[in-house]
Write a protein that holds these residues in place. Sequence first.
Motif, PDB file in Angstrom:
ATOM      1  N   LEU A   6      -6.184   8.168  25.414  1.00  0.00           N
ATOM      2  CA  LEU A   6      -6.810   7.773  26.673  1.00  0.00           C
ATOM      3  C   LEU A   6      -5.809   7.032  27.519  1.00  0.00           C
ATOM      4  CD1 LEU A   6     -10.090   6.378  25.228  1.00  0.00           C
ATOM      5  CD2 LEU A   6      -9.962   8.243  26.856  1.00  0.00           C
ATOM      6  N   GLU A   9      -7.393   3.217  32.989  1.00  0.00           N
ATOM      7  CA  GLU A   9      -7.044   3.264  34.409  1.00  0.00           C
ATOM      8  C   GLU A   9      -7.299   1.916  35.078  1.00  0.00           C
ATOM      9  OE1 GLU A   9      -8.581   5.390  38.393  1.00  0.00           O
ATOM     10  OE2 GLU A   9      -9.065   6.382  36.520  1.00  0.00           O
ATOM     11  N   ALA A 194     -11.653   2.750  38.051  1.00  0.00           N
ATOM     12  CA  ALA A 194     -12.564   3.770  37.533  1.00  0.00           C
ATOM     13  C   ALA A 194     -14.023   3.312  37.570  1.00  0.00           C
ATOM     14  CB  ALA A 194     -12.162   4.126  36.104  1.00  0.00           C
ATOM     15  N   ALA A 395     -12.157   3.294  29.603  1.00  0.00           N
ATOM     16  CA  ALA A 395     -11.627   4.562  30.142  1.00  0.00           C
ATOM     17  C   ALA A 395     -12.499   5.730  29.685  1.00  0.00           C
ATOM     18  CB  ALA A 395     -10.183   4.746  29.692  1.00  0.00           C
ATOM     19  N   HIS A 396     -12.885   5.734  28.410  1.00  0.00           N
ATOM     20  CA  HIS A 396     -13.714   6.815  27.862  1.00  0.00           C
ATOM     21  C   HIS A 396     -15.089   6.819  28.531  1.00  0.00           C
ATOM     22  CE1 HIS A 396     -14.879   9.753  24.820  1.00  0.00           C
ATOM     23  NE2 HIS A 396     -15.981   9.041  24.608  1.00  0.00           N
ATOM     24  N   ALA A 398     -15.884   5.537  31.431  1.00  0.00           N
ATOM     25  CA  ALA A 398     -15.786   5.899  32.847  1.00  0.00           C
ATOM     26  C   ALA A 398     -15.684   7.414  33.000  1.00  0.00           C
ATOM     27  CB  ALA A 398     -14.587   5.207  33.487  1.00  0.00           C
ATOM     28  N   ASN A 399     -14.959   8.059  32.079  1.00  0.00           N
ATOM     29  CA  ASN A 399     -14.864   9.523  32.107  1.00  0.00           C
ATOM     30  C   ASN A 399     -16.245  10.141  31.973  1.00  0.00           C
ATOM     31  OD1 ASN A 399     -12.192  10.019  32.391  1.00  0.00           O
ATOM     32  ND2 ASN A 399     -11.742   9.993  30.193  1.00  0.00           N
ATOM     33  N   GLN A 400     -17.031   9.616  31.041  1.00  0.00           N
ATOM     34  CA  GLN A 400     -18.365  10.165  30.817  1.00  0.00           C
ATOM     35  C   GLN A 400     -19.277   9.916  32.002  1.00  0.00           C
ATOM     36  OE1 GLN A 400     -20.029   9.014  27.034  1.00  0.00           O
ATOM     37  NE2 GLN A 400     -18.882  10.712  26.157  1.00  0.00           N
ATOM     38  N   ASN A 402     -18.430   9.293  35.164  1.00  0.00           N
ATOM     39  CA  ASN A 402     -18.044   9.919  36.422  1.00  0.00           C
ATOM     40  C   ASN A 402     -18.094  11.437  36.311  1.00  0.00           C
ATOM     41  OD1 ASN A 402     -17.687   7.400  37.553  1.00  0.00           O
ATOM     42  ND2 ASN A 402     -15.574   7.261  36.860  1.00  0.00           N
TER      43      ASN A 402
END
Length: 402
Positions: A6, A9, A194, A395-396, A398-400, A402
């Motif tokens: 990861l 960000e 993020a 980070a993980h 935020a990926n999910q 967004n």
Amino acid sequence: MPPLLLKAETVSLARKKILLGVTGGIAAYKAAELCRLLVKAGADVQVVMTAAAQQFVTPLTFQALSGKPVLTSLWDAASGDGMEHIHLSRNADLLLVAPASADFLARLAQGRADDALSTLCLARACKLAVAPAMNHEMWAAPPTRRNLGQLQADGVQVLGPAAGEQACGEVGLGRMLEPVDIMSALSGLLGGGALAGRRVLVTAGPTFEPIDPVRGLTNLSSGKMGYAVARAAAEAGAEVCLVSGATCLATPAGVRRIDVQSAADMHRAVLAELPCDVFIAVAAVADYRVDAAAAQKIKKTADDLTLRLVANPDILAEVAALPDAPFCVGFAAETEQLAEFAEAKRLRKKLPLLVGNLAQDTLGQDAAELVLFDNQGQHRLPRADKLTQARNLIAHLANQLN
Ligand code: C5P
């Protein structure tokens, strides 16, 4: 299971225009390091010093570090139209006063404009953050408390201070945050991370369930992971509220903290902070409380004593079951069969994401190995310090999200 790769960000400071105000306190020497870190991160830094600050560090130091002459006076006839105190903030991303002395905070709270820095603050058209630094008695003094309240009501971001040994030899709350900590708080302040624009609610630390006025049931949670998660979320630009059981940790910069004692207190505080976009339940909440805590200290009158325990509300499960539930993240500290127990817990509490760890490897420690469980399966985060893990988790998440 391969390790999850990861990239945490945080907001880039490259080309950000930062006005760095330096006021008169011994921590002014740390502002030189802060200036260096800002420049190294690619920021365009303009330093403004008060007269008192120049008693501690010379403007030449900051000129050498920032590559620009330092603004020290309202009355510099050589400087263009003499309106720097107005122009400077017009295209700045942030005005940061570090260190901010007690006197400067008082002048700021009053709206004074009798030198270059205070005038710049009053005439600003950008965000203002202050990193207070002063003796702990000055920090605790009622006038400083009043000034702080006023500044917060005026929308000024207050970063720190930290606790510890002070230049005067006394110990307490009032040290300026370390420059690296100010740097990480800036990412959140400058927006664009993020989690920018998101409200994140975090629980952390242990709960304490009273038995009588002087005794209680608690656990060994240090709060380190929850505080790291709150810090990482703030760095990613979120507005963060941290509901914390008793710990001896400093509140991360830019995070609003609510202190609680029991699970019932935590439950109430969490519900009062809803709605939020993300709820991250890191706290080690007691599953049970004493049914009827004694109003007076229990006397040693018999060879045994029976306490009746009743179940506490499951805060996380309750929030996750709300019709407009936020994105909920749970933590599972297991002592065995991590994968089975953690995934079962995630499904039972209906969570999109659950973080599992082995309690014996994590409790009270500065580092942890984590496994993330979500609808895609399991992701291993190899052992690292808790702040790194918290940034990975954010980070993980935020990926999910967004
Ligand atoms: O069920 P268990 O206590 O193992 O679940 C752990 C997770 O649930 C953690 O995220 C913890 O913060 C949360 N929790 C809670 N309220 C409780 C018990 C646990 O929010 N009463």
